[in-house]
Motif scaffolding. Structure first.
Motif, short mmCIF file in Angstrom:
data_model
loop_
_atom_site.label_atom_id
_atom_site.label_comp_id
_atom_site.label_asym_id
_atom_site.label_seq_id
_atom_site.Cartn_x
_atom_site.Cartn_y
_atom_site.Cartn_z
N LEU A 127 0.82 -1.21 0.00
CA LEU A 127 0.00 0.00 0.00
C LEU A 127 0.86 1.26 0.00
O LEU A 127 0.54 2.24 -0.69
CB LEU A 127 -0.93 0.00 1.21
N LYS A 128 1.95 1.25 0.75
CA LYS A 128 2.84 2.41 0.79
C LYS A 128 3.51 2.62 -0.56
O LYS A 128 3.70 3.77 -1.00
CB LYS A 128 3.89 2.22 1.87
N ARG A 129 3.86 1.54 -1.23
CA ARG A 129 4.55 1.66 -2.53
C ARG A 129 3.65 2.25 -3.61
O ARG A 129 4.14 2.88 -4.55
CB ARG A 129 5.07 0.30 -2.97
N VAL A 130 2.33 2.05 -3.49
CA VAL A 130 1.41 2.60 -4.49
C VAL A 130 0.82 3.92 -4.03
O VAL A 130 -0.08 4.46 -4.68
CB VAL A 130 0.28 1.59 -4.80
N GLY A 131 1.32 4.45 -2.89
CA GLY A 131 0.91 5.76 -2.42
C GLY A 131 -0.35 5.80 -1.60
O GLY A 131 -0.97 6.87 -1.46
N LEU A 132 -0.77 4.68 -1.02
CA LEU A 132 -1.98 4.64 -0.20
C LEU A 132 -1.61 4.60 1.28
O LEU A 132 -0.47 4.28 1.65
CB LEU A 132 -2.82 3.41 -0.55
N ASN A 133 -2.56 4.94 2.12
CA ASN A 133 -2.33 4.91 3.56
C ASN A 133 -2.22 3.46 4.04
O ASN A 133 -2.92 2.57 3.56
CB ASN A 133 -3.47 5.61 4.30
N ALA A 134 -1.35 3.27 5.02
CA ALA A 134 -1.14 1.93 5.60
C ALA A 134 -1.84 1.87 6.96
O ALA A 134 -1.34 2.43 7.94
CB ALA A 134 0.35 1.64 5.75
N PRO A 135 -3.01 1.25 7.05
CA PRO A 135 -3.76 1.25 8.31
C PRO A 135 -3.22 0.21 9.29
O PRO A 135 -2.43 -0.67 8.94
CB PRO A 135 -5.17 0.90 7.86
N ASN A 136 -3.68 0.33 10.53
CA ASN A 136 -3.38 -0.67 11.55
C ASN A 136 -4.46 -1.76 11.48
O ASN A 136 -5.52 -1.65 12.11
CB ASN A 136 -3.36 -0.02 12.94
N TRP A 137 -4.18 -2.78 10.71
CA TRP A 137 -5.19 -3.80 10.42
C TRP A 137 -5.69 -4.49 11.67
O TRP A 137 -6.90 -4.66 11.86
CB TRP A 137 -4.60 -4.83 9.46
N LEU A 138 -4.80 -4.93 12.52
CA LEU A 138 -5.19 -5.76 13.66
C LEU A 138 -5.55 -4.95 14.90
O LEU A 138 -5.92 -5.53 15.92
CB LEU A 138 -4.05 -6.74 13.98
N SER A 156 -7.55 -1.96 14.49
CA SER A 156 -8.80 -1.29 14.17
C SER A 156 -9.94 -2.30 14.24
O SER A 156 -9.82 -3.41 13.70
CB SER A 156 -8.72 -0.68 12.77
N PRO A 157 -11.06 -1.95 14.89
CA PRO A 157 -12.17 -2.92 15.04
C PRO A 157 -12.67 -3.48 13.71
O PRO A 157 -12.77 -4.70 13.55
CB PRO A 157 -13.25 -2.10 15.75
N ASN A 158 -12.97 -2.62 12.75
CA ASN A 158 -13.51 -3.10 11.48
C ASN A 158 -12.46 -3.83 10.66
O ASN A 158 -12.75 -4.88 10.05
CB ASN A 158 -14.07 -1.92 10.68
N LEU A 159 -11.24 -3.30 10.64
CA LEU A 159 -10.19 -3.92 9.83
C LEU A 159 -9.73 -5.25 10.43
O LEU A 159 -9.28 -6.13 9.69
CB LEU A 159 -9.01 -2.97 9.67
N ALA A 160 -9.83 -5.40 11.74
CA ALA A 160 -9.46 -6.68 12.36
C ALA A 160 -10.40 -7.79 11.90
O ALA A 160 -9.97 -8.92 11.63
CB ALA A 160 -9.49 -6.56 13.88
N ILE A 161 -11.69 -7.47 11.77
CA ILE A 161 -12.65 -8.43 11.24
C ILE A 161 -12.31 -8.78 9.80
O ILE A 161 -12.35 -9.94 9.38
CB ILE A 161 -14.08 -7.88 11.35
N VAL A 162 -11.95 -7.76 9.02
CA VAL A 162 -11.61 -7.98 7.60
C VAL A 162 -10.38 -8.86 7.47
O VAL A 162 -10.36 -9.83 6.69
CB VAL A 162 -11.39 -6.63 6.89
N ALA A 163 -9.32 -8.57 8.25
CA ALA A 163 -8.08 -9.33 8.14
C ALA A 163 -8.27 -10.78 8.55
O ALA A 163 -7.80 -11.70 7.87
CB ALA A 163 -7.00 -8.67 9.00
N THR A 164 -8.96 -11.01 9.65
CA THR A 164 -9.19 -12.38 10.10
C THR A 164 -10.12 -13.13 9.15
O THR A 164 -9.95 -14.33 8.92
CB THR A 164 -9.77 -12.40 11.52
N SER A 165 -11.09 -12.43 8.57
CA SER A 165 -12.00 -13.08 7.62
C SER A 165 -11.27 -13.49 6.35
O SER A 165 -11.51 -14.57 5.81
CB SER A 165 -13.16 -12.14 7.27
N ILE A 166 -10.37 -12.64 5.86
CA ILE A 166 -9.57 -12.99 4.68
C ILE A 166 -8.74 -14.23 4.97
O ILE A 166 -8.62 -15.14 4.12
CB ILE A 166 -8.67 -11.81 4.27
N THR A 167 -8.17 -14.31 6.15
CA THR A 167 -7.37 -15.48 6.53
C THR A 167 -8.21 -16.75 6.53
O THR A 167 -7.80 -17.80 6.00
CB THR A 167 -6.74 -15.27 7.91
N ILE A 168 -9.40 -16.67 7.12
CA ILE A 168 -10.27 -17.83 7.20
C ILE A 168 -10.72 -18.27 5.81
O ILE A 168 -10.75 -19.47 5.49
CB ILE A 168 -11.49 -17.53 8.09
#
Length: 300
Positions: A149-160, A162-174
């Protein structure tokens, strides 16, 4: 004159009837089922009637007290909400991604084994190992995802964190971990569809989408139902991925019912309350499975 000894004829053993033969053939499996399923479930239900909050020695009998407490506990409902969210996200996601992988593996490649081997790799990997890999992928400081994300110029969020992003990250893994199992089931179903049916559809002028929608999908329905049942049951029991990646956080955003059972029994030592929650989870699994078989699979 030599006296000849006549041995008495042996009595023929009576032949077993089909019912008797079936009984003795099924007895080992029935005993094994009794030992590994019936007894543990019965013991779990019995434990749920006692209060272990003051220790495991002579716990008092409280009847349905643990169930009443669980049904009025806001933490249980929050965990049930999170579990339901994982079911809604990961079951359709895993089914869709698994279907795409199965269709890809079923294409008439000259060399199919690399494609089919790629289906086995996520399935053969342990859930804990996959969780550690994706925890590194989504790490906010040195993770691969944020680096891209940083290489393409986008913001790098705290995935694990952030409440919403933690759900997204764990769901992608599952979804990544479980879609290969779905793909294997669906690939087996695709192999049972005769090629003559596709040849007849070609003669009738059917296109690729028509053949998929009118031929492949209806004939693949039994396999889809089986995969959906297994996938839903494992989604109800979601534990490993959120436990390893977020430990149920931030807060209790990713704490599932299975994680709450682990906390109540192993961390807090309240075996009766944890057993009551486990029984409720078991009943939920039975209800959802029955719904699949009756309303989606149809009565056979």
């Amino acid at each position: 004159m030599t006296q000849q000894l006549v041995r008495p004829a042996r009595r023929a053993r009576p032949e077993m009837s089909e019912k008797q033969l079936a009984f003795w053939m099924l007895l080992p499996a029935a005993l094994l089922l009794l030992a590994v399923v019936v007894y543990p479930v019965g013991r779990l239900i019995w434990t749920s009637f006692f209060d272990y909050s003051n220790g495991p020695v002579n716990p008092p009998y409280i009847g349905l007290g643990n169930y009443s407490k669980a049904l009025s506990d806001s933490d249980v409902w929050q965990a049930l909400k999170v579990t339901g969210l994982y079911i809604v996200i990961t079951v359709p996601g895993g089914m869709l991604f698994g279907l795409l992988l199965a269709l890809l593996a079923n294409l008439p490649f000259k060399v199919r084994w690399p494609v089919r081997l790629s289906l086995l790799l996520p399935w053969s990997m342990s859930m804990a190992f996959a969780s550690l890999i994706f925890a590194w992928f989504f790490n906010s400081d040195y993770g691969v995802v944020n680096d891209v994300l940083k290489r393409v110029g986008l913001n790098a969020p705290n995935w694990l964190s952030s409440p919403n992003l933690a759900i997204v990250a764990t769901s992608i893994t599952i979804i990544w971990k479980t879609s290969s199992f779905v793909a294997l089931i669906l690939l087996a179903g695709l192999q049972t569809i005769p090629n003559e049916m596709y040849e007849a559809a070609d003669v009738d002028g059917a296109g690729a989408w028509t053949k998929f929608w009118r031929l492949t999908l209806p004939l693949l329905t039994p396999s889809l139902i089986v995969a959906a049942i297994f996938r839903t049951i494992t989604a109800i029991q979601t534990f490993d991925v959120p436990y390893i990646m977020t430990n149920g956080g931030p807060g209790r955003i990713t704490t599932t019912v299975a994680m709450m059972i682990q906390q109540q029994t192993l961390q807090f030592g309240n075996f009766g309350y944890g057993a009551a929650i486990a029984v409720l989870l078991f009943l939920l699994s039975l209800v959802i499975t029955g719904f699949y078989l009756r309303h989606i699979g149809g009565e056979r």
